[in-house]
Design a protein around this motif. Structure first.
Motif, PDB file in Angstrom:
ATOM      1  N   PHE A  95       0.754  -1.229   0.079  1.00  0.00           N
ATOM      2  CA  PHE A  95       0.049   0.086   0.160  1.00  0.00           C
ATOM      3  C   PHE A  95       0.838   1.193   0.032  1.00  0.00           C
ATOM      4  O   PHE A  95       1.096   1.909   1.142  1.00  0.00           O
ATOM      5  N   VAL A  96       1.507   1.534  -1.004  1.00  0.00           N
ATOM      6  CA  VAL A  96       2.584   2.522  -0.966  1.00  0.00           C
ATOM      7  C   VAL A  96       2.756   3.459  -2.345  1.00  0.00           C
ATOM      8  O   VAL A  96       1.727   3.467  -3.172  1.00  0.00           O
ATOM      9  N   HIS A  97       3.844   4.171  -2.528  1.00  0.00           N
ATOM     10  CA  HIS A  97       3.991   5.032  -3.363  1.00  0.00           C
ATOM     11  C   HIS A  97       4.483   4.382  -4.818  1.00  0.00           C
ATOM     12  O   HIS A  97       4.938   3.405  -4.744  1.00  0.00           O
ATOM     13  N   ASN A  98       4.672   5.371  -6.006  1.00  0.00           N
ATOM     14  CA  ASN A  98       4.959   4.660  -7.173  1.00  0.00           C
ATOM     15  C   ASN A  98       6.220   4.236  -7.323  1.00  0.00           C
ATOM     16  O   ASN A  98       6.545   3.233  -8.052  1.00  0.00           O
ATOM     17  N   SER A  99       7.209   4.576  -6.433  1.00  0.00           N
ATOM     18  CA  SER A  99       8.550   3.954  -6.296  1.00  0.00           C
ATOM     19  C   SER A  99       8.452   2.563  -5.983  1.00  0.00           C
ATOM     20  O   SER A  99       9.355   1.696  -6.559  1.00  0.00           O
ATOM     21  N   ALA A 100       7.551   2.001  -5.310  1.00  0.00           N
ATOM     22  CA  ALA A 100       7.532   0.721  -4.926  1.00  0.00           C
ATOM     23  C   ALA A 100       6.964  -0.218  -6.182  1.00  0.00           C
ATOM     24  O   ALA A 100       7.264  -1.082  -6.415  1.00  0.00           O
ATOM     25  N   LYS A 101       5.760   0.477  -7.025  1.00  0.00           N
ATOM     26  CA  LYS A 101       5.389  -0.103  -8.228  1.00  0.00           C
ATOM     27  C   LYS A 101       6.668  -0.336  -9.076  1.00  0.00           C
ATOM     28  O   LYS A 101       6.706  -1.237  -9.780  1.00  0.00           O
ATOM     29  N   GLN A 102       7.475   0.568  -9.200  1.00  0.00           N
ATOM     30  CA  GLN A 102       8.636   0.559 -10.139  1.00  0.00           C
ATOM     31  C   GLN A 102       9.917  -0.236  -9.752  1.00  0.00           C
ATOM     32  O   GLN A 102      10.362  -0.914 -10.242  1.00  0.00           O
ATOM     33  N   GLY A 103      10.017  -0.440  -8.596  1.00  0.00           N
ATOM     34  CA  GLY A 103      10.916  -1.404  -7.772  1.00  0.00           C
ATOM     35  C   GLY A 103      10.776  -2.568  -7.440  1.00  0.00           C
ATOM     36  O   GLY A 103      11.395  -3.394  -7.109  1.00  0.00           O
ATOM     37  N   ARG A 104       9.488  -3.090  -7.633  1.00  0.00           N
ATOM     38  CA  ARG A 104       9.053  -4.239  -7.260  1.00  0.00           C
ATOM     39  C   ARG A 104       9.609  -5.398  -8.124  1.00  0.00           C
ATOM     40  O   ARG A 104      10.069  -5.132  -9.358  1.00  0.00           O
ATOM     41  N   ASN A 105       9.768  -6.666  -7.726  1.00  0.00           N
ATOM     42  CA  ASN A 105       9.906  -7.832  -8.564  1.00  0.00           C
ATOM     43  C   ASN A 105       8.569  -8.426  -8.917  1.00  0.00           C
ATOM     44  O   ASN A 105       7.727  -8.860  -8.269  1.00  0.00           O
ATOM     45  N   ARG A 106       7.946  -8.120 -10.129  1.00  0.00           N
ATOM     46  CA  ARG A 106       6.709  -8.200 -10.938  1.00  0.00           C
ATOM     47  C   ARG A 106       6.413  -9.865 -10.515  1.00  0.00           C
ATOM     48  O   ARG A 106       5.126 -10.274 -10.780  1.00  0.00           O
TER      49      ARG A 106
ATOM     50  N   LEU B 142      -0.394  -2.337  -4.301  1.00  0.00           N
ATOM     51  CA  LEU B 142      -1.699  -1.717  -4.238  1.00  0.00           C
ATOM     52  C   LEU B 142      -1.652  -0.152  -3.645  1.00  0.00           C
ATOM     53  O   LEU B 142      -1.698  -0.181  -2.176  1.00  0.00           O
ATOM     54  N   PRO B 143      -1.703   0.801  -4.247  1.00  0.00           N
ATOM     55  CA  PRO B 143      -1.491   2.158  -3.654  1.00  0.00           C
ATOM     56  C   PRO B 143      -2.848   2.588  -3.179  1.00  0.00           C
ATOM     57  O   PRO B 143      -3.752   2.349  -3.865  1.00  0.00           O
ATOM     58  N   LEU B 144      -2.977   3.120  -1.937  1.00  0.00           N
ATOM     59  CA  LEU B 144      -4.198   3.559  -1.262  1.00  0.00           C
ATOM     60  C   LEU B 144      -4.042   5.061  -1.407  1.00  0.00           C
ATOM     61  O   LEU B 144      -2.770   5.618  -0.669  1.00  0.00           O
ATOM     62  N   ARG B 145      -4.601   5.807  -1.903  1.00  0.00           N
ATOM     63  CA  ARG B 145      -4.707   6.967  -1.754  1.00  0.00           C
ATOM     64  C   ARG B 145      -5.265   7.860  -0.666  1.00  0.00           C
ATOM     65  O   ARG B 145      -6.619   7.696  -0.471  1.00  0.00           O
ATOM     66  N   GLY B 146      -4.318   8.484   0.083  1.00  0.00           N
ATOM     67  CA  GLY B 146      -4.890   9.146   1.378  1.00  0.00           C
ATOM     68  C   GLY B 146      -5.067   8.168   2.440  1.00  0.00           C
ATOM     69  O   GLY B 146      -4.859   7.032   2.278  1.00  0.00           O
ATOM     70  N   LYS B 147      -5.882   8.508   3.357  1.00  0.00           N
ATOM     71  CA  LYS B 147      -6.535   7.870   4.577  1.00  0.00           C
ATOM     72  C   LYS B 147      -7.910   7.318   4.212  1.00  0.00           C
ATOM     73  O   LYS B 147      -8.734   7.921   3.773  1.00  0.00           O
TER      74      LYS B 147
ATOM     75  N   HIS C 179      -0.606   6.921  11.300  1.00  0.00           N
ATOM     76  CA  HIS C 179      -2.184   6.910  11.230  1.00  0.00           C
ATOM     77  C   HIS C 179      -2.746   5.853  10.468  1.00  0.00           C
ATOM     78  O   HIS C 179      -3.682   5.400  10.785  1.00  0.00           O
ATOM     79  N   ILE C 180      -2.295   5.919   9.239  1.00  0.00           N
ATOM     80  CA  ILE C 180      -2.628   4.891   7.993  1.00  0.00           C
ATOM     81  C   ILE C 180      -2.631   3.769   8.377  1.00  0.00           C
ATOM     82  O   ILE C 180      -3.312   2.635   8.349  1.00  0.00           O
ATOM     83  N   MET C 181      -1.173   3.621   9.081  1.00  0.00           N
ATOM     84  CA  MET C 181      -1.174   1.870   9.572  1.00  0.00           C
ATOM     85  C   MET C 181      -1.994   1.462  10.490  1.00  0.00           C
ATOM     86  O   MET C 181      -2.639   0.432  10.605  1.00  0.00           O
ATOM     87  N   THR C 182      -2.444   2.226  11.508  1.00  0.00           N
ATOM     88  CA  THR C 182      -3.210   2.216  12.492  1.00  0.00           C
ATOM     89  C   THR C 182      -4.838   1.786  12.068  1.00  0.00           C
ATOM     90  O   THR C 182      -5.363   0.969  12.323  1.00  0.00           O
ATOM     91  N   LEU C 183      -4.963   2.700  11.103  1.00  0.00           N
ATOM     92  CA  LEU C 183      -6.506   2.381  10.144  1.00  0.00           C
ATOM     93  C   LEU C 183      -6.482   0.998   9.788  1.00  0.00           C
ATOM     94  O   LEU C 183      -7.375   0.229   9.768  1.00  0.00           O
ATOM     95  N   LEU C 184      -5.309   0.743   8.948  1.00  0.00           N
ATOM     96  CA  LEU C 184      -5.519  -0.609   8.243  1.00  0.00           C
ATOM     97  C   LEU C 184      -5.494  -1.610   9.480  1.00  0.00           C
ATOM     98  O   LEU C 184      -6.292  -2.748   9.385  1.00  0.00           O
ATOM     99  N   LEU C 185      -4.799  -1.646  10.426  1.00  0.00           N
ATOM    100  CA  LEU C 185      -4.612  -2.851  11.502  1.00  0.00           C
ATOM    101  C   LEU C 185      -6.002  -2.724  12.248  1.00  0.00           C
ATOM    102  O   LEU C 185      -6.625  -4.073  12.445  1.00  0.00           O
ATOM    103  N   THR C 186      -6.505  -1.536  12.335  1.00  0.00           N
ATOM    104  CA  THR C 186      -7.999  -1.776  13.133  1.00  0.00           C
ATOM    105  C   THR C 186      -9.076  -2.398  12.171  1.00  0.00           C
ATOM    106  O   THR C 186      -9.847  -3.292  12.190  1.00  0.00           O
ATOM    107  N   PHE C 187      -8.959  -2.037  10.694  1.00  0.00           N
ATOM    108  CA  PHE C 187      -9.673  -2.663   9.892  1.00  0.00           C
ATOM    109  C   PHE C 187      -9.625  -4.127   9.680  1.00  0.00           C
ATOM    110  O   PHE C 187     -10.629  -5.013   9.634  1.00  0.00           O
ATOM    111  N   PHE C 188      -8.535  -4.703   9.707  1.00  0.00           N
ATOM    112  CA  PHE C 188      -8.121  -5.967   9.659  1.00  0.00           C
ATOM    113  C   PHE C 188      -8.532  -6.688  10.871  1.00  0.00           C
ATOM    114  O   PHE C 188      -9.188  -7.832  10.793  1.00  0.00           O
ATOM    115  N   TYR C 189      -8.408  -6.268  12.029  1.00  0.00           N
ATOM    116  CA  TYR C 189      -8.526  -6.681  13.174  1.00  0.00           C
ATOM    117  C   TYR C 189     -10.253  -6.811  13.320  1.00  0.00           C
ATOM    118  O   TYR C 189     -10.788  -7.989  13.972  1.00  0.00           O
ATOM    119  N   ARG C 190     -10.939  -5.860  13.095  1.00  0.00           N
ATOM    120  CA  ARG C 190     -12.562  -5.943  12.928  1.00  0.00           C
ATOM    121  C   ARG C 190     -12.953  -6.854  12.094  1.00  0.00           C
ATOM    122  O   ARG C 190     -14.176  -7.296  12.304  1.00  0.00           O
TER     123      ARG C 190
END
Length: 207
Positions: A1-12, A18-23, A78-89
């Motif tokens: 869930f990250v920036h375009n650098s990750a999309k370009q740098g990953r091993n396909r 999956l980039p998430l825009r904002g919170k 903040h974003i990480m806490t949001l995601l972990l809260t969603f996964f947990y619930r």
């Protein structure tokens, strides 16, 4: 869930981004049907393939590791806490079976001549600076993942042979859930107490 650098740098061959825009939506105050109207959450659930809540099926999980990558600042936390809260619930088994991880990007790049060290904590930084004992040291503070080019992000944070991942335990998700109850719930006093207690400890605050 990250920036375009990750999309370009990953091993396909074995990594999907999956980039998430904002919170994402504040899941503390929203019921599930409202949460499911959020396009970022829908995209995430679709990518994982498991469904959600009562329809959740771990057998349909498309990826063995779900890795959260956020900036090392207040917004990233903040974003990480949001995601972990969603996964947990709503996708608790995902956490219980050890599929959720948090990437640990470097905080600094130290350079001395041709020697480069990526540093993941302030303590590690101070130790290296003492060992180098030189005034000719360049220190670059990474405030966000976007400050690294794709090659640097791969080498430090995404390469399975060198990266550092923290597996999220149920206790971590519970802590995130409780944190959100304090920060985003209806009770004012716990939120005020938390802010007063922690205000002096906040560093690298982006305002």
């Amino acid at each position: 869930f990250v920036h375009n650098s990750a999309k370009q740098g990953r091993n396909r061959e074995f990594q999907a981004i999956l980039p998430l825009r904002g919170k994402i939506l504040n899941v503390e105050k929203a019921r599930l049907h409202k949460v499911m109207e959020n396009k970022e959450i829908i995209a995430m659930i679709t990518a994982l393939g498991t469904g959600v809540a009562d329809e959740f099926n771990i057998e349909k999980l498309r990826y063995d590791k779900v890795i959260i990558m956020t900036d090392a600042d207040v917004d990233g936390s903040h974003i990480m806490t949001l995601l972990l809260t969603f996964f947990y619930r709503h996708m608790k088994i995902l956490v219980e079976q050890g599929h959720v991880y948090v990437a640990q990007p470097p905080l600094y790049k130290l350079s001395k001549g041709k020697t480069i060290e990526y540093v993941y904590s302030d303590g590690q930084k101070e130790k290296i600076l003492q060992e180098w004992s030189s005034d000719k040291v360049s220190i670059q503070r990474y405030k966000g993942l976007g400050e690294m080019n794709p090659r640097q992000l791969w080498e430090t944070t995404m390469d399975p042979t060198t990266r550092t991942l923290k597996k999220v335990a149920v206790e971590d998700a519970i802590a995130a859930d409780q944190m959100f109850t304090v920060l985003m719930g209806d009770e004012v006093e716990p939120r005020r107490d938390f802010i007063m207690k922690n205000a002096k400890e906040v560093v690298n605050l982006d305002v």
